[in-house]
Design an enzyme around this catalytic site. Structure first.
Site, PDB file in Angstrom:
ATOM      1  N   GLU A  39       0.775  -1.217  -0.012  1.00 22.82           N
ATOM      2  CA  GLU A  39       0.055  -0.103   0.112  1.00 22.82           C
ATOM      3  C   GLU A  39       0.921   1.207  -0.117  1.00 22.82           C
ATOM      4  O   GLU A  39       1.826   1.284   0.559  1.00 22.82           O
ATOM      5  CB  GLU A  39      -0.889   0.229   1.196  1.00 22.82           C
ATOM      6  CG  GLU A  39      -1.965   1.152   1.194  1.00 22.82           C
ATOM      7  CD  GLU A  39      -2.878   1.348   2.198  1.00 22.82           C
ATOM      8  OE1 GLU A  39      -2.867   0.683   3.375  1.00 22.82           O
ATOM      9  OE2 GLU A  39      -3.830   2.234   2.177  1.00 22.82           O
ATOM     10  N   GLU A  64       4.728   4.797   4.286  1.00 22.87           N
ATOM     11  CA  GLU A  64       4.155   5.665   4.387  1.00 22.87           C
ATOM     12  C   GLU A  64       5.006   6.993   4.743  1.00 22.87           C
ATOM     13  O   GLU A  64       6.065   6.777   5.535  1.00 22.87           O
ATOM     14  CB  GLU A  64       3.336   5.805   5.619  1.00 22.87           C
ATOM     15  CG  GLU A  64       2.682   6.914   6.489  1.00 22.87           C
ATOM     16  CD  GLU A  64       1.948   7.699   5.523  1.00 22.87           C
ATOM     17  OE1 GLU A  64       1.027   7.309   4.838  1.00 22.87           O
ATOM     18  OE2 GLU A  64       2.239   8.884   5.411  1.00 22.87           O
ATOM     19  N   ASP A  91       9.352   7.194   1.532  1.00 25.23           N
ATOM     20  CA  ASP A  91       8.522   7.585   0.241  1.00 25.23           C
ATOM     21  C   ASP A  91       8.345   6.298  -0.735  1.00 25.23           C
ATOM     22  O   ASP A  91       9.475   5.546  -0.952  1.00 25.23           O
ATOM     23  CB  ASP A  91       9.821   8.497  -0.666  1.00 25.23           C
ATOM     24  CG  ASP A  91       8.945   8.955  -1.833  1.00 25.23           C
ATOM     25  OD1 ASP A  91       8.194   8.447  -2.387  1.00 25.23           O
ATOM     26  OD2 ASP A  91       9.289  10.251  -2.248  1.00 25.23           O
ATOM     27  N   ASP A 114      -2.829  12.226  -1.852  1.00 26.16           N
ATOM     28  CA  ASP A 114      -2.973  13.757  -1.647  1.00 26.16           C
ATOM     29  C   ASP A 114      -2.967  14.340  -3.093  1.00 26.16           C
ATOM     30  O   ASP A 114      -2.115  13.880  -3.948  1.00 26.16           O
ATOM     31  CB  ASP A 114      -1.711  14.168  -0.938  1.00 26.16           C
ATOM     32  CG  ASP A 114      -1.515  13.732   0.290  1.00 26.16           C
ATOM     33  OD1 ASP A 114      -2.619  13.537   1.306  1.00 26.16           O
ATOM     34  OD2 ASP A 114      -0.411  13.452   0.949  1.00 26.16           O
ATOM     35  N   LYS A 118      -2.895  22.954  -5.730  1.00 23.95           N
ATOM     36  CA  LYS A 118      -2.473  24.032  -6.394  1.00 23.95           C
ATOM     37  C   LYS A 118      -1.413  23.708  -7.535  1.00 23.95           C
ATOM     38  O   LYS A 118      -0.812  22.659  -7.457  1.00 23.95           O
ATOM     39  CB  LYS A 118      -1.411  25.062  -5.344  1.00 23.95           C
ATOM     40  CG  LYS A 118      -2.203  25.650  -4.594  1.00 23.95           C
ATOM     41  CD  LYS A 118      -1.193  26.604  -3.742  1.00 23.95           C
ATOM     42  CE  LYS A 118      -1.949  27.380  -2.578  1.00 23.95           C
ATOM     43  NZ  LYS A 118      -1.106  27.875  -1.606  1.00 23.95           N
ATOM     44  N   ASP A 150     -11.120  10.757  -3.928  1.00 28.27           N
ATOM     45  CA  ASP A 150     -12.546  11.647  -4.093  1.00 28.27           C
ATOM     46  C   ASP A 150     -12.125  12.685  -4.752  1.00 28.27           C
ATOM     47  O   ASP A 150     -13.224  13.736  -4.970  1.00 28.27           O
ATOM     48  CB  ASP A 150     -12.755  12.052  -2.707  1.00 28.27           C
ATOM     49  CG  ASP A 150     -11.791  12.935  -2.135  1.00 28.27           C
ATOM     50  OD1 ASP A 150     -10.436  12.689  -2.124  1.00 28.27           O
ATOM     51  OD2 ASP A 150     -11.919  14.284  -1.588  1.00 28.27           O
ATOM     52  N   THR A 187     -10.525   2.389   3.803  1.00 27.50           N
ATOM     53  CA  THR A 187      -9.665   3.346   4.555  1.00 27.50           C
ATOM     54  C   THR A 187     -10.107   4.290   5.716  1.00 27.50           C
ATOM     55  O   THR A 187     -11.292   4.639   5.453  1.00 27.50           O
ATOM     56  CB  THR A 187      -8.787   3.885   3.548  1.00 27.50           C
ATOM     57  OG1 THR A 187      -9.284   5.074   3.042  1.00 27.50           O
ATOM     58  CG2 THR A 187      -8.042   3.290   2.373  1.00 27.50           C
ATOM     59  N   PHE A 189      -9.646   7.648   5.186  1.00 29.52           N
ATOM     60  CA  PHE A 189     -10.272   8.507   4.238  1.00 29.52           C
ATOM     61  C   PHE A 189     -11.520   8.151   3.624  1.00 29.52           C
ATOM     62  O   PHE A 189     -12.317   9.016   3.588  1.00 29.52           O
ATOM     63  CB  PHE A 189      -9.245   9.124   3.340  1.00 29.52           C
ATOM     64  CG  PHE A 189      -8.144  10.259   3.852  1.00 29.52           C
ATOM     65  CD1 PHE A 189      -7.333  10.168   4.736  1.00 29.52           C
ATOM     66  CD2 PHE A 189      -8.331  11.441   3.620  1.00 29.52           C
ATOM     67  CE1 PHE A 189      -6.553  10.994   5.402  1.00 29.52           C
ATOM     68  CE2 PHE A 189      -7.806  12.574   3.725  1.00 29.52           C
ATOM     69  CZ  PHE A 189      -6.777  12.349   4.845  1.00 29.52           C
TER      70      PHE A 189
HETATM   71  C1  LIG Z   1      -4.769  11.641   1.935  1.00 29.45           C
HETATM   72  S1  LIG Z   1      -3.814  10.607   2.838  1.00 29.45           S
HETATM   73  C2  LIG Z   1      -4.599   9.128   2.713  1.00 29.45           C
HETATM   74  C3  LIG Z   1      -4.380   8.097   3.613  1.00 29.45           C
HETATM   75  C4  LIG Z   1      -4.796   6.512   3.601  1.00 29.45           C
HETATM   76  N1  LIG Z   1      -4.608   6.079   2.174  1.00 29.45           N
HETATM   77  C5  LIG Z   1      -6.312   6.519   3.561  1.00 29.45           C
HETATM   78  O1  LIG Z   1      -7.123   6.709   2.594  1.00 29.45           O
HETATM   79  O2  LIG Z   1      -6.849   6.789   4.794  1.00 29.45           O
HETATM   80  C6  LIG Z   1      -2.373  10.353   2.106  1.00 29.45           C
HETATM   81  C7  LIG Z   1      -1.258   9.694   2.471  1.00 29.45           C
HETATM   82  O3  LIG Z   1      -0.193   9.468   1.627  1.00 29.45           O
HETATM   83  C8  LIG Z   1       1.156   9.643   2.368  1.00 29.45           C
HETATM   84  N2  LIG Z   1       2.192   9.900   1.218  1.00 29.45           N
HETATM   85  C9  LIG Z   1       2.031  10.975   0.436  1.00 29.45           C
HETATM   86  N3  LIG Z   1       3.199  10.874  -0.400  1.00 29.45           N
HETATM   87  C10 LIG Z   1       3.764   9.605  -0.159  1.00 29.45           C
HETATM   88  C11 LIG Z   1       4.717   9.060  -0.717  1.00 29.45           C
HETATM   89  N4  LIG Z   1       5.548   9.728  -1.751  1.00 29.45           N
HETATM   90  N5  LIG Z   1       5.116   8.007  -0.226  1.00 29.45           N
HETATM   91  C12 LIG Z   1       4.251   7.246   0.919  1.00 29.45           C
HETATM   92  N6  LIG Z   1       3.169   7.976   1.467  1.00 29.45           N
HETATM   93  C13 LIG Z   1       2.916   9.212   0.767  1.00 29.45           C
HETATM   94  C14 LIG Z   1       0.571  11.152   3.272  1.00 29.45           C
HETATM   95  O4  LIG Z   1       1.584  11.191   4.111  1.00 29.45           O
HETATM   96  C15 LIG Z   1      -0.692  10.635   3.564  1.00 29.45           C
HETATM   97  O5  LIG Z   1      -0.715   9.761   4.892  1.00 29.45           O
END
Ligand SMILES: C[S@@+](CC[C@H](N)C(=O)[O-])C[C@H]1O[C@@H](n2cnc3c(N)ncnc32)[C@H](O)[C@@H]1O
Length: 210
Positions: A39, A64, A91, A114, A118, A150, A187, A189
């Protein structure tokens, strides 16, 4: 005076990205050769916990970026003494590019990445061409990529990117299930947005043979 809370040892559930082999050996990380699902960005870890509980014969790895969430997800896994989940703080793009052996993953999950609204920030989006190329390389033939967001505009971008990779066959989108309890969501979110009544866009792809 309240009893101090016992500290939970998350060391055995987290892997240090900088100490990992490139590529990793899944059997040495998990101690078995069961299929591995990855994931990208598990956040607080609800998918990892629910999916790993429902599929004890698969291993799950969440990568994460936010250390705070990586720790939280690992703590939740540790509290349940789960043996088929690991969390890598770091990452996911780097992990997929450097550490995932070719054709070694049964599934990749990218949920609610995410959106970086912008214009000048859009290049930070995780779901971009390099990620798709690395997912294509990392998935085994017949392995699946599952995506949900979303953000309709981001969903359009994701589908356009996927259509540039003909080895991926689009599958019928998964139906959202009716939750049976408060944590019965895909999840964290997904839970938040469904409770708010927002539309959710979902897609699944199967990686075809080489
Ligand atoms: C909007 S949240 C969604 C979290 C989860 N997937 C959910 O649906 O509840 C996006 C997550 O992706 C993580 N994230 C963003 N860029 C990432 C990357 N390059 N590698 C790993 N995680 C990342 C963020 O830190 C955040 O926890």
């Amino acid at each position: 005076m309240p009893e101090p809370r016992p500290t939970i040892d998350i060391a055995r559930y987290t892997l240090d990205l900088w100490q990992l082999e490139a590529p990793v050996s899944w059997p040495s990380l998990f101690g078995n050769d069961r299929p591995v699902e990855l994931e990208v960005g598990p956040g607080k870890g609800l998918f990892l916990i629910n999916a790993a509980t429902a599929n004890p014969s698969h291993n799950f790895l969440g990568v994460e970026l936010a250390r705070k969430y990586a720790r939280l997800a690992a703590t939740r896994v540790a509290k349940r003494n789960m043996t088929n989940v690991l969390v890598v703080p770091g990452d996911a793009r780097l992990f997929l590019a450097r550490h995932v052996p070719p054709a070694s993953l049964r599934a990749v999950h990218v949920y609610f990445p995410d959106p970086w609204w912008k214009k000048r920030h859009k290049k930070r989006r995780v779901f971009a061409e390099p990620l798709v190329a690395d997912v294509e390389r990392g998935l085994e033939p017949g392995g699946n990529l599952h995506v949900a967001t979303d953000v309709e505009e981001y969903f359009g971008v994701i589908r356009a990117l996927m259509s540039g990779h003909p080895r991926f066959q689009e599958l019928p989108p998964p139906e959202p299930k009716s939750p049976e309890h408060d944590l019965d969501y895909l999840t964290n979110f997904e839970r938040k947005y469904r409770l708010e009544g927002r539309p959710i866009f979902r897609a699944s792809y199967r990686r075809g043979p080489p």
